[in-house]
Design a protein around this motif. Structure first.
Motif, PDB file in Angstrom:
ATOM      1  N   GLY A 111      27.689  18.251 -12.450  1.00  0.00           N
ATOM      2  CA  GLY A 111      26.719  19.240 -12.938  1.00  0.00           C
ATOM      3  C   GLY A 111      25.327  18.623 -13.043  1.00  0.00           C
ATOM      4  O   GLY A 111      24.334  19.218 -12.618  1.00  0.00           O
ATOM      5  N   ARG A 112      25.283  17.392 -13.580  1.00  0.00           N
ATOM      6  CA  ARG A 112      23.992  16.720 -13.756  1.00  0.00           C
ATOM      7  C   ARG A 112      23.358  16.420 -12.392  1.00  0.00           C
ATOM      8  O   ARG A 112      22.180  16.668 -12.181  1.00  0.00           O
ATOM      9  CB  ARG A 112      24.191  15.426 -14.542  1.00  0.00           C
ATOM     10  CG  ARG A 112      22.901  14.840 -15.078  1.00  0.00           C
ATOM     11  CD  ARG A 112      23.142  13.657 -15.990  1.00  0.00           C
ATOM     12  NE  ARG A 112      23.799  12.554 -15.309  1.00  0.00           N
ATOM     13  CZ  ARG A 112      24.985  12.057 -15.654  1.00  0.00           C
ATOM     14  NH1 ARG A 112      25.647  12.562 -16.681  1.00  0.00           N
ATOM     15  NH2 ARG A 112      25.515  11.053 -14.988  1.00  0.00           N
ATOM     16  N   LEU A 113      24.175  15.926 -11.459  1.00  0.00           N
ATOM     17  CA  LEU A 113      23.659  15.609 -10.121  1.00  0.00           C
ATOM     18  C   LEU A 113      23.128  16.865  -9.431  1.00  0.00           C
ATOM     19  O   LEU A 113      22.059  16.849  -8.822  1.00  0.00           O
ATOM     20  CB  LEU A 113      24.757  14.971  -9.261  1.00  0.00           C
ATOM     21  CG  LEU A 113      25.137  13.542  -9.636  1.00  0.00           C
ATOM     22  CD1 LEU A 113      26.355  13.098  -8.840  1.00  0.00           C
ATOM     23  CD2 LEU A 113      23.967  12.591  -9.392  1.00  0.00           C
ATOM     24  N   LEU A 114      23.884  17.962  -9.542  1.00  0.00           N
ATOM     25  CA  LEU A 114      23.440  19.196  -8.896  1.00  0.00           C
ATOM     26  C   LEU A 114      22.113  19.659  -9.473  1.00  0.00           C
ATOM     27  O   LEU A 114      21.217  20.068  -8.732  1.00  0.00           O
ATOM     28  CB  LEU A 114      24.495  20.302  -9.048  1.00  0.00           C
ATOM     29  CG  LEU A 114      25.805  20.101  -8.291  1.00  0.00           C
ATOM     30  CD1 LEU A 114      26.672  21.338  -8.387  1.00  0.00           C
ATOM     31  CD2 LEU A 114      25.553  19.758  -6.825  1.00  0.00           C
ATOM     32  N   SER A 115      21.961  19.539 -10.785  1.00  0.00           N
ATOM     33  CA  SER A 115      20.695  19.998 -11.372  1.00  0.00           C
ATOM     34  C   SER A 115      19.546  19.098 -10.909  1.00  0.00           C
ATOM     35  O   SER A 115      18.452  19.573 -10.661  1.00  0.00           O
ATOM     36  CB  SER A 115      20.779  20.073 -12.891  1.00  0.00           C
ATOM     37  OG  SER A 115      20.985  18.782 -13.401  1.00  0.00           O
ATOM     38  N   GLN A 131      25.356  25.501 -12.035  1.00  0.00           N
ATOM     39  CA  GLN A 131      24.793  25.596 -10.682  1.00  0.00           C
ATOM     40  C   GLN A 131      25.837  26.197  -9.744  1.00  0.00           C
ATOM     41  O   GLN A 131      27.016  25.873  -9.843  1.00  0.00           O
ATOM     42  CB  GLN A 131      24.457  24.194 -10.158  1.00  0.00           C
ATOM     43  CG  GLN A 131      23.624  23.346 -11.067  1.00  0.00           C
ATOM     44  CD  GLN A 131      22.138  23.664 -10.958  1.00  0.00           C
ATOM     45  OE1 GLN A 131      21.670  24.087  -9.906  1.00  0.00           O
ATOM     46  NE2 GLN A 131      21.417  23.479 -12.041  1.00  0.00           N
ATOM     47  N   LYS A 132      25.357  27.006  -8.816  1.00  0.00           N
ATOM     48  CA  LYS A 132      26.276  27.601  -7.832  1.00  0.00           C
ATOM     49  C   LYS A 132      26.894  26.498  -6.978  1.00  0.00           C
ATOM     50  O   LYS A 132      26.190  25.619  -6.487  1.00  0.00           O
ATOM     51  CB  LYS A 132      25.504  28.540  -6.897  1.00  0.00           C
ATOM     52  CG  LYS A 132      25.359  29.946  -7.432  1.00  0.00           C
ATOM     53  CD  LYS A 132      24.877  30.886  -6.353  1.00  0.00           C
ATOM     54  CE  LYS A 132      23.415  30.640  -5.999  1.00  0.00           C
ATOM     55  NZ  LYS A 132      22.855  31.580  -5.039  1.00  0.00           N
ATOM     56  N   ALA A 133      28.201  26.557  -6.807  1.00  0.00           N
ATOM     57  CA  ALA A 133      28.846  25.513  -6.005  1.00  0.00           C
ATOM     58  C   ALA A 133      30.077  26.043  -5.291  1.00  0.00           C
ATOM     59  O   ALA A 133      30.772  26.936  -5.781  1.00  0.00           O
ATOM     60  CB  ALA A 133      29.243  24.332  -6.886  1.00  0.00           C
ATOM     61  N   VAL A 134      30.300  25.490  -4.094  1.00  0.00           N
ATOM     62  CA  VAL A 134      31.547  25.721  -3.369  1.00  0.00           C
ATOM     63  C   VAL A 134      32.291  24.388  -3.440  1.00  0.00           C
ATOM     64  O   VAL A 134      31.711  23.335  -3.186  1.00  0.00           O
ATOM     65  CB  VAL A 134      31.277  26.109  -1.895  1.00  0.00           C
ATOM     66  CG1 VAL A 134      32.575  26.182  -1.107  1.00  0.00           C
ATOM     67  CG2 VAL A 134      30.535  27.437  -1.828  1.00  0.00           C
ATOM     68  N   GLN A 136      25.841  31.411   0.384  1.00  0.00           N
ATOM     69  CA  GLN A 136      25.573  31.620  -1.047  1.00  0.00           C
ATOM     70  C   GLN A 136      24.419  30.754  -1.555  1.00  0.00           C
ATOM     71  O   GLN A 136      24.107  30.797  -2.733  1.00  0.00           O
ATOM     72  CB  GLN A 136      26.823  31.278  -1.867  1.00  0.00           C
ATOM     73  CG  GLN A 136      28.007  32.174  -1.616  1.00  0.00           C
ATOM     74  CD  GLN A 136      29.113  31.938  -2.635  1.00  0.00           C
ATOM     75  OE1 GLN A 136      29.158  30.896  -3.287  1.00  0.00           O
ATOM     76  NE2 GLN A 136      30.001  32.899  -2.785  1.00  0.00           N
ATOM     77  N   GLU A 137      23.848  29.951  -0.677  1.00  0.00           N
ATOM     78  CA  GLU A 137      22.844  28.957  -1.066  1.00  0.00           C
ATOM     79  C   GLU A 137      23.373  28.120  -2.230  1.00  0.00           C
ATOM     80  O   GLU A 137      22.705  27.913  -3.253  1.00  0.00           O
ATOM     81  CB  GLU A 137      21.518  29.630  -1.426  1.00  0.00           C
ATOM     82  CG  GLU A 137      20.881  30.281  -0.211  1.00  0.00           C
ATOM     83  CD  GLU A 137      19.512  30.863  -0.520  1.00  0.00           C
ATOM     84  OE1 GLU A 137      18.910  30.456  -1.522  1.00  0.00           O
ATOM     85  OE2 GLU A 137      19.065  31.725   0.237  1.00  0.00           O
ATOM     86  N   ALA A 138      24.591  27.667  -2.068  1.00  0.00           N
ATOM     87  CA  ALA A 138      25.262  26.886  -3.113  1.00  0.00           C
ATOM     88  C   ALA A 138      25.448  25.449  -2.636  1.00  0.00           C
ATOM     89  O   ALA A 138      25.353  25.166  -1.441  1.00  0.00           O
ATOM     90  CB  ALA A 138      26.622  27.514  -3.405  1.00  0.00           C
ATOM     91  N   ALA A 168      20.447  23.365   5.722  1.00  0.00           N
ATOM     92  CA  ALA A 168      20.033  24.457   4.839  1.00  0.00           C
ATOM     93  C   ALA A 168      19.384  23.904   3.567  1.00  0.00           C
ATOM     94  O   ALA A 168      19.015  24.668   2.677  1.00  0.00           O
ATOM     95  CB  ALA A 168      21.246  25.324   4.500  1.00  0.00           C
ATOM     96  N   GLY A 169      19.300  22.575   3.468  1.00  0.00           N
ATOM     97  CA  GLY A 169      18.644  21.954   2.308  1.00  0.00           C
ATOM     98  C   GLY A 169      19.481  22.015   1.045  1.00  0.00           C
ATOM     99  O   GLY A 169      18.955  21.993  -0.069  1.00  0.00           O
ATOM    100  N   LEU A 170      20.794  22.099   1.214  1.00  0.00           N
ATOM    101  CA  LEU A 170      21.679  22.219   0.047  1.00  0.00           C
ATOM    102  C   LEU A 170      22.402  20.900  -0.221  1.00  0.00           C
ATOM    103  O   LEU A 170      22.692  20.157   0.713  1.00  0.00           O
ATOM    104  CB  LEU A 170      22.713  23.328   0.305  1.00  0.00           C
ATOM    105  CG  LEU A 170      22.116  24.713   0.562  1.00  0.00           C
ATOM    106  CD1 LEU A 170      23.133  25.627   1.219  1.00  0.00           C
ATOM    107  CD2 LEU A 170      21.617  25.316  -0.758  1.00  0.00           C
TER     108      LEU A 170
END
Ligand SMILES: [Zn+2]
Length: 288
Positions: free
Chosen positions: A273-277, A120-123, A154-156, A192-194
């Motif tokens: 990673g799991r949380l972001l997904s 997943q895209k992340a900063v 980046q919508e990350a 931004a809902g991110l």
């Protein structure tokens, strides 16, 4: 010099054939006092293999451990006025900054990078306790605002590793202004809902705890990390009561609902990673 250093140590050295172990080969675990070799620590992500104690880690190490395959792109952070108050205590603030920069190789107590975490895209913004106790002055504030802007652009997702002694007193009120600024930064990401996730590492205290840190969608803490606003001694003196065992530690705060999960360092990247997904399932639904 005592008789110990003058007499006993040279004798021991002679007995051992004058071979000394270089200091940079190992460190002592602050919890169980065992010797830990640097090569071994690199493999265990700076976790003691004897007692599981999580040693403090640098900001760049955090980035390497978090991003997929250790690949990431660091961004340059905005420059801020140096020593606006011409502050001096036992040393000049400019001297403290220079020394911290030499010691850590960082410009200030935060680094920001982008890449992917669990696909997943992340900063990711990581704070460095090594740099003047990870205190938040204008540079850290700017760093967090830049990280939030980049995440929105980046919508990350935005992930922040905190490690801080609080506000940077050498910047006075300017340092305190970073509290509302970082709150606004975290709100930008939410609006931004991110996803915005904070990872609280030892220690996370003062103005950093009292601002953006506690505004994450999810708060993760490393085992036994000290997390609080004022120190335990100050609170005890104020309330005139003995504080409970483990007060201001990650596990205690987890039991009392301040922290959502306590995650071992070795499992952090996978958990993130799991949380972001999970947090981004809605996006996929909308796309479909
Ligand atoms: Zn240990």
């Amino acid at each position: 010099m005592s008789w110990l250093t003058e007499y006993v140590r040279p004798k021991i050295r002679t007995l051992l054939g004058r071979r000394e172990v270089p200091d940079n080969l190992w460190v002592q675990c602050p919890s169980c006092q065992q010797m830990l070799y640097h090569t071994e620590l690199a493999k265990t992500l700076k976790v003691c293999s004897h007692c599981g104690h999580h040693l403090r880690a640098g900001a760049e190490e955090r980035l390497g451990w978090t991003f997929d395959g250790g690949h990431y792109t660091r961004i340059e952070l905005p420059k801020v006025p140096v020593d606006p108050l011409r502050f001096r205590d036992s040393k000049r603030y400019t001297d403290r900054l220079r020394e911290a920069r030499e010691k850590t190789g960082l410009d200030d107590a935060i680094v920001v990078a982008h890449g992917s975490v669990g696909g997943q895209k992340a900063v990711v913004a990581a704070m460095s306790f090594e740099f003047i106790a990870g205190t938040m002055g204008a540079a850290v504030g700017e760093g967090l605002v830049a990280a939030a802007r980049l995440a929105v652009l980046q919508e990350a997702a935005l992930i922040v590793y905190t490690a801080s002694g609080g506000a940077r007193m050498m910047e006075g009120a300017i340092s305190l202004m970073q509290m509302p600024r970082t709150v606004i930064a975290s709100r930008m990401v939410k609006e931004a809902g991110l996803p915005f996730i904070t990872v609280l590492t030892d220690p996370t205290t003062g103005g950093v705890t009292a601002s953006f840190t506690m505004l994450g969608d999810i708060h993760i803490a490393e085992p036994n990390a000290e997390i609080g606003f004022a120190g335990a001694r100050v609170i005890e003196q104020t309330v005139r009561e003995k504080l409970p065992e483990g007060f201001q530690r990650a596990e205690y705060l987890h039991e009392h609902g301040v922290v959502d999960m306590v995650v071992k360092r070795g499992e952090l990247a996978t958990t993130l990673g799991r949380l972001l997904s999970l947090l981004r399932i809605k996006d996929l639904d909308q796309a479909a």
